[in-house]
Design an enzyme around this catalytic site. Structure first.
Site, PDB file in Angstrom:
ATOM      1  N   ASP A  64      -2.826  -5.419   5.949  1.00 17.21           N
ATOM      2  CA  ASP A  64      -2.063  -6.530   6.776  1.00 17.21           C
ATOM      3  C   ASP A  64      -0.688  -6.929   6.117  1.00 17.21           C
ATOM      4  O   ASP A  64       0.072  -7.575   6.926  1.00 17.21           O
ATOM      5  CB  ASP A  64      -2.873  -7.752   6.727  1.00 17.21           C
ATOM      6  CG  ASP A  64      -3.397  -8.475   5.500  1.00 17.21           C
ATOM      7  OD1 ASP A  64      -3.861  -7.554   4.574  1.00 17.21           O
ATOM      8  OD2 ASP A  64      -3.560  -9.614   5.406  1.00 17.21           O
ATOM      9  N   HIS A  65      -0.472  -6.186   5.103  1.00 10.47           N
ATOM     10  CA  HIS A  65       0.921  -6.467   4.624  1.00 10.47           C
ATOM     11  C   HIS A  65       1.786  -5.337   4.421  1.00 10.47           C
ATOM     12  O   HIS A  65       2.949  -5.352   3.926  1.00 10.47           O
ATOM     13  CB  HIS A  65       0.634  -6.812   2.795  1.00 10.47           C
ATOM     14  CG  HIS A  65       0.069  -8.244   2.945  1.00 10.47           C
ATOM     15  ND1 HIS A  65       0.480  -9.542   2.722  1.00 10.47           N
ATOM     16  CD2 HIS A  65      -1.318  -8.525   3.053  1.00 10.47           C
ATOM     17  CE1 HIS A  65      -0.340 -10.268   3.030  1.00 10.47           C
ATOM     18  NE2 HIS A  65      -1.313  -9.883   2.948  1.00 10.47           N
ATOM     19  N   HIS A 137      -5.881 -11.136  -6.923  1.00 13.70           N
ATOM     20  CA  HIS A 137      -6.317 -10.644  -5.668  1.00 13.70           C
ATOM     21  C   HIS A 137      -7.233  -9.271  -5.979  1.00 13.70           C
ATOM     22  O   HIS A 137      -7.617  -9.071  -7.173  1.00 13.70           O
ATOM     23  CB  HIS A 137      -4.957 -10.140  -4.766  1.00 13.70           C
ATOM     24  CG  HIS A 137      -5.405 -10.397  -3.676  1.00 13.70           C
ATOM     25  ND1 HIS A 137      -6.344 -11.179  -2.872  1.00 13.70           N
ATOM     26  CD2 HIS A 137      -5.116  -9.546  -2.407  1.00 13.70           C
ATOM     27  CE1 HIS A 137      -6.354 -11.140  -1.513  1.00 13.70           C
ATOM     28  NE2 HIS A 137      -5.606  -9.894  -1.219  1.00 13.70           N
TER      29      HIS A 137
HETATM   30 ZN   LIG Z   1      -3.496 -10.855   3.729  1.00 20.04          ZN
HETATM   31 ZN   LIG Z   2      -4.817  -9.277   0.455  1.00 21.13          ZN
END
Ligand SMILES: [Zn+2]
Ligand SMILES: [Zn+2]
Length: 296
Positions: A64-65, A137
């Site tokens: 998503d990045h 993360h």
């Molecule tokens: Zn994300």
């Molecule tokens: Zn992420």
């Protein structure tokens, strides 16, 4: 300086929200923070030109990045005079980009310099510097700060009193140098004043960690992920994401002036709950929308 939000969803986009991407325009620099799927269309809809993207800061290699990166590079290669580009990201980014370009047969027609960043300053020119710190993360992930340089401006009243004419001497004072004028020493403190540069912080995808506070310290604007509101705190912690209340607590403790939340879970049809949750800890908060612009 202008910040344009190009995508404000988390993992799943919605009709209103595209995947993560933020564009920071500063003088001739166009800095893209993350490049989720579809970012190049968002850029065009926002009225930004693809060649204007001169630097890309990748926070981490989750789809998503970054899924929009190969396409953006391909399109930029088709423009008439593409200028060199710099891409920054956490450890592993060089290998990931090389693999992605090979997989999709992306052949850039311009020079791309890729730098893996970890802790501290990784870019500096006379106008601004940029710093990174590791975040928490599931894979290597960094947060970023953009720091505009402090500038000296001439105090016209005080300069008049000294009688120094316009020209190189004033330039020296503006650069912080002491000069000699009619046998006297004139210091920059007497004749100029300091305008503090702006600091913008980007914290995208992380669990709560001490480096969030370090990155956000005294920032004029903190752009921070808030995937969930506090009701789903357990889920946020388990998945290494922040709640909106945690983002607000970072802004408050770090003495940030303004908080802009982004990267929302698709379950939130509007951001009322997110925003109210944040206001329990910090007042000057807004939830970003796609194509929202903030002048700094
Ligand atoms: Zn994300
Ligand atoms: Zn992420």
């Amino acid at each position: 300086m202008e910040i344009t939000f190009l995508g404000t969803s988390s993992m799943c986009p919605t009709k209103e929200r595209n995947h993560s991407a933020i564009f920071l325009k500063y003088k001739s620099h166009g800095i893209l923070i993350d490049c989720g799927e579809g970012t190049q269309r968002q850029i065009k809809i926002a009225g930004i030109k693809i060649p204007d993207v001169t630097k890309i800061l990748i926070t981490h290699w989750h789809g998503d990045h970054v899924l929009g990166l190969p396409g953006l590079i391909q399109t930029r290669s088709m423009t008439e005079t593409p200028t060199p580009m710099e891409i920054y990201g956490p450890k592993g980014i060089k290998k990931h980009i090389k693999n992605a370009f090979e997989t999709f047969d992306v052949r850039p027609t311009f020079q791309i310099n890729i730098t893996e960043v970890g802790t501290g300053e990784f870019f500096k020119n006379e106008d601004f510097s940029m710093h990174a710190l590791p975040l928490k993360h599931n894979i290597p992930c960094v947060g970023y700060t953009f720091n505009e340089a402090d500038k000296r401006r001439i105090n016209i009243e005080n300069v008049k009193k000294t009688g120094i004419p316009e020209g190189p001497l004033l330039g020296d004072l503006q650069q912080g140098k002491t000069i000699s004028w009619k046998g006297k020493k004139i210091t920059p403190e007497q004749t100029t004043y300091l305008v503090k540069g702006k600091k913008i912080t980007f914290i995208i995808d992380t669990g709560l960690t001490q480096n969030c506070f370090k990155l956000a310290e005294n920032a004029d604007i903190l752009v921070c992920e808030a995937t969930y509101a506090s009701k789903l705190e357990e889920k946020a912690t388990e998945r290494n994401h922040l709640t909106s209340l945690e983002a607000a607590q970072i802004a408050s403790k770090a003495n940030t002036k303004k908080l802009i939340l982004t990267h929302f879970s698709q379950r939130y049809k509007n951001t009322q709950e997110i925003e109210e949750d944040a206001r329990n800890a910090f007042d000057n908060v807004v939830c970003a929308k796609d194509f929202m612009r903030t002048i700094v």
